[in-house]
Scaffold this active site. Structure first.
Site, short mmCIF file in Angstrom:
data_model
loop_
_atom_site.label_atom_id
_atom_site.label_comp_id
_atom_site.label_asym_id
_atom_site.label_seq_id
_atom_site.Cartn_x
_atom_site.Cartn_y
_atom_site.Cartn_z
N THR A 23 16.85 44.64 40.03
CA THR A 23 16.84 44.73 41.48
C THR A 23 16.87 43.43 42.16
O THR A 23 16.31 42.46 41.93
CB THR A 23 15.15 45.42 41.56
OG1 THR A 23 14.97 46.56 40.81
CG2 THR A 23 14.73 45.58 43.05
N THR A 24 17.31 43.70 43.27
CA THR A 24 17.71 42.69 44.25
C THR A 24 16.87 42.95 45.57
O THR A 24 16.72 44.11 45.80
CB THR A 24 19.18 42.33 44.38
OG1 THR A 24 19.82 43.35 45.00
CG2 THR A 24 19.59 41.88 43.13
N SER A 51 19.57 39.26 38.92
CA SER A 51 20.33 39.54 40.04
C SER A 51 21.86 39.96 39.51
O SER A 51 22.51 40.85 40.45
CB SER A 51 20.64 38.55 41.11
OG SER A 51 21.31 37.45 40.49
N ASN A 52 22.17 39.72 38.43
CA ASN A 52 23.46 40.00 37.74
C ASN A 52 23.29 40.06 36.31
O ASN A 52 23.15 38.90 35.69
CB ASN A 52 24.53 39.26 38.42
CG ASN A 52 26.06 39.41 37.92
OD1 ASN A 52 26.23 39.96 36.77
ND2 ASN A 52 26.70 39.55 38.70
N HIS A 91 31.73 42.72 47.89
CA HIS A 91 31.27 43.61 46.92
C HIS A 91 31.66 45.16 48.05
O HIS A 91 32.01 44.97 48.93
CB HIS A 91 29.61 44.07 46.99
CG HIS A 91 29.02 43.04 45.83
ND1 HIS A 91 28.74 41.51 46.09
CD2 HIS A 91 28.67 43.15 44.69
CE1 HIS A 91 28.53 41.01 45.06
NE2 HIS A 91 28.32 41.95 44.20
N LYS A 130 27.18 48.65 49.34
CA LYS A 130 25.79 47.29 48.88
C LYS A 130 25.08 46.94 49.96
O LYS A 130 25.66 46.83 51.01
CB LYS A 130 26.77 46.40 48.34
CG LYS A 130 25.54 45.27 47.69
CD LYS A 130 26.14 44.04 46.75
CE LYS A 130 25.05 43.11 46.50
NZ LYS A 130 24.09 43.59 45.63
#
Length: 223
Positions: free
Chosen positions: A72-73, A96-97, A130, A134
């Protein structure tokens, strides 16, 4: 090993695709919310949900007692979360990734940032691209790049098409430039990383608490 998958968007859907039926609990989404009893059927949870959904999910996850890997960001985690998890003997991590290759990039960024003191007035530029759906910009990963670099950077963003994720750094002086780039070709890399991370929480030598994926990755590399 069984995984409760919460969130069936672009990346959560990839996790579901990769897991066999005998490994999957759920999947769960806003129309099929996880219950404590269902979560208890899993060895760990993997979550790819927006920040707005976190508060509602924290209580049932804590009550279930299973480890959780959060993708989750755009969410500000409670300052006392690590303390809460330790008290309840729970192991959570966030990233974050989830690309494991991105953790190799992180190490490179550490070195670039530390070594840049020899350069003459370097400028640090981070650009990320992205898919058009997003919501957050800049991406959580771009913000992490600046943190890993350890230098103040100018961050710019683009949203277009169905791009899985491009992150690039330029270190620029009057006389030279250094470039570092990571491009995700398939969201499978995030699903693979999330499953790997959840496995580390279950099987690895990890104490209760709240971790960044980077901490878990580095611990494994040192073993």
């Amino acid at each position: 090993m069984k995984f409760a998958v919460i969130g069936t968007g672009k990346t959560g859907g990839k996790v579901v695709e990769m897991l066999g039926e005998d490994q999957l609990v759920g999947p769960f989404d806003s129309s099929n919310k996880p219950t404590v009893s269902k979560l208890e059927e899993a060895d760990a949870a993997i979550l790819f949900v927006p920040g707005a959904a976190v508060d509602e999910l924290m209580e049932p996850l804590m009550e279930s007692g299973i480890p959780a890997a959060w993708g989750t960001t755009g969410y500000e985690w409670p300052n006392d979360l690590d303390h809460q998890l330790k008290q309840q003997h729970l192991k959570w991590l966030q990233a974050s990734n989830f690309s494991l290759g991105m953790n190799i990039v992180r190490r490179c960024l550490n070195i670039i940032g530390q070594s840049s003191s020899v350069l003459d007035h370097p400028e640090f530029l981070i650009h990320e691209v992205h898919h058009k759906h997003k919501q957050d910009a800049p991406s959580g990963t771009a913000i992490s790049w600046e943190q890993w670099l350890g230098k103040e950077a100018k961050i710019t963003s683009e949203r277009k098409g169905d791009i899985k994720g491009i992150h690039q750094l330029e270190v620029k002086t009057d006389t030279e430039s250094i470039h570092l780039k990571h491009r995700a070709h398939d969201r499978k890399i995030f699903a693979q990383g999330a499953i790997w991370a959840a496995e580390q929480l279950v099987n690895g030598d990890v104490s209760p608490g709240f971790y960044d994926l980077s901490t878990i990755f580095d611990n494994v590399m040192q073993q």
